[in-house]
Design an enzyme around this catalytic site. Structure first.
Site, PDB file in Angstrom:
ATOM      1  N   ILE A  34       0.836  -1.209   0.000  1.00 26.49           N
ATOM      2  CA  ILE A  34       0.000   0.000   0.000  1.00 26.49           C
ATOM      3  C   ILE A  34       0.863   1.248   0.000  1.00 26.49           C
ATOM      4  O   ILE A  34       0.557   2.245  -0.684  1.00 26.49           O
ATOM      5  CB  ILE A  34      -0.959  -0.011   1.204  1.00 26.49           C
ATOM      6  CG1 ILE A  34      -1.939  -1.180   1.084  1.00 26.49           C
ATOM      7  CG2 ILE A  34      -1.717   1.306   1.306  1.00 26.49           C
ATOM      8  CD1 ILE A  34      -2.841  -1.370   2.283  1.00 26.49           C
ATOM      9  N   HIS A  35       1.954   1.219   0.742  1.00 28.56           N
ATOM     10  CA  HIS A  35       2.850   2.376   0.774  1.00 28.56           C
ATOM     11  C   HIS A  35       3.403   2.680  -0.617  1.00 28.56           C
ATOM     12  O   HIS A  35       3.562   3.848  -1.001  1.00 28.56           O
ATOM     13  CB  HIS A  35       4.005   2.114   1.745  1.00 28.56           C
ATOM     14  CG  HIS A  35       4.993   3.231   1.841  1.00 28.56           C
ATOM     15  ND1 HIS A  35       6.228   3.186   1.225  1.00 28.56           N
ATOM     16  CD2 HIS A  35       4.922   4.429   2.465  1.00 28.56           C
ATOM     17  CE1 HIS A  35       6.882   4.308   1.476  1.00 28.56           C
ATOM     18  NE2 HIS A  35       6.120   5.075   2.225  1.00 28.56           N
TER      19      HIS A  35
END
Length: 350
Positions: A170-171
């Site tokens: 997600i980062h």
């Protein structure tokens, strides 16, 4: 109690009493919810009395709705006295039965973490006061980002190694759909880290050079690991021409001949992943693990389905059409720094 645990004093600290008989429980519960939602470090005093024994259990339930199960919780009994006892645990593991009227409890916020037996909550706000920690600016930003992402995850109970890989995904993408499409075999991240850490695996093969370039050099040097991509190898070009196959397919054939037990990471080429699957079925490849994240519209989803039957091989798969070299690389990075997961402290090699 705060100073004994290492928690902040007088800074974003909310104080709640659970045994105030003059205040209706409904009002106290509203205050608990507000503290949890407001992301305050929360001190709880008078946590139990003879008549109010269940309220602390309810407080824990309410905080778990808003905070990560790994949130630090510290509690001190008989603070400042000879009988003083200091305990440090997590919100999920906190046992209200260990607490009595002479105990003060501190619950961390989304920025809190445990280090060296202390409960640490960085002071200040991004852009106003620099965090006084032992990390650089880049790592500081990454740590903050991970803690922000963790708060927004739907599944608060997933195993640590799965969460660690998901946070990296997600980062890298800012795509919370990763929580739905990142499929990770049980213990895959942890077991692959141990293989690298013990020196059982020393090679990572990528389908394209972009995936190789995204794997952190500091982690590779620290662990003595080599990354190889055969896409530009002259033998690959020749083999692809002779056999009428893609260069990525040819590259995987050569890679398997020289490194059959490597970790294989795919972020671009489904034909390369299909080639590896074929070689596994023929008994020519025994990968330590597979990261299946090719992106696109032709043969992409099928290639990922082909990997799933290999139940004895640890796998990380981005389901569907999504993927990319950046995702393949970040999932490798998650594996290589898994020993930082417990403290939720990413970016050591940034």
């Amino acid at each position: 109690a705060a100073s004994l645990l290492g928690a902040p004093i007088g800074h974003d600290l909310c104080i709640i009493s659970l045994s105030d008989l003059m205040t209706p429980w409904e009002r106290i519960e509203k205050r608990i919810r507000a503290a949890a939602i407001g992301d305050f470090v929360t001190a709880v005093y008078n946590p139990k009395s003879e008549g109010r024994y269940w309220q602390l259990y309810r407080l824990k339930e309410l905080f778990l709705e808003e905070r990560s199960p790994g949130t630090p919780v510290g509690y001190v009994r008989q603070a400042g006295r000879e009988e003083q006892v200091v305990n440090l645990t997590t919100l999920a593991e906190f046992d209200p039965e260990q607490v009595d009227m002479f105990t003060v409890i501190l619950i961390g916020n989304s920025q809190s973490y445990e280090a060296g037996g202390k409960f640490i909550t960085p002071r200040g706000y991004y852009g106003e006061i620099k965090m006084k920690t032992d990390v650089g600016i880049g790592q500081d930003i990454m740590i903050r980002s991970f803690r922000t992402i963790e708060k927004e995850l739907k599944d608060k109970e997933m195993p640590l190694d799965k969460k660690w890989a998901l946070l990296h995904a997600i980062h890298t993408t800012a795509d919370f759909d990763m929580e739905n499409i990142l499929r990770i075999d049980d213990h895959a991240v942890a077991s692959l880290y141990e293989k690298f850490n013990r020196g059982e695996v020393r090679t990572i093969i990528t389908d394209v050079t972009m995936a190789a370039s995204g794997i952190r050099k500091g982690a590779l040097q620290r662990m003595g690991i080599e990354v190889k991509c055969y896409l530009q190898d002259e033998r690959t070009i020749q083999l692809a021409t002779e056999k009428g196959i893609t260069r990525t397919q040819a590259g995987i054939r050569l890679a398997v001949q020289e490194h059959p037990g490597a970790l294989y990471a795919f972020g671009n080429a489904p034909t390369a992943l299909i080639e590896l699957c074929d070689l596994i079925r023929k008994g020519k490849a025994t990968p330590a693990g597979i990261i299946a994240a090719p992106v696109g519209f032709v043969h992409v989803q099928e290639s990922k389905h082909m990997v799933k039957p290999f139940v004895s091989i640890p796998k990380l798969i981005i389901e569907g059409r999504k993927g990319g070299s950046n995702l393949a690389a970040t999932l490798v990075n998650a594996i290589l720094c898994y020993n930082d997961a417990e403290q939720l402290k990413p970016g050591r090699d940034v």
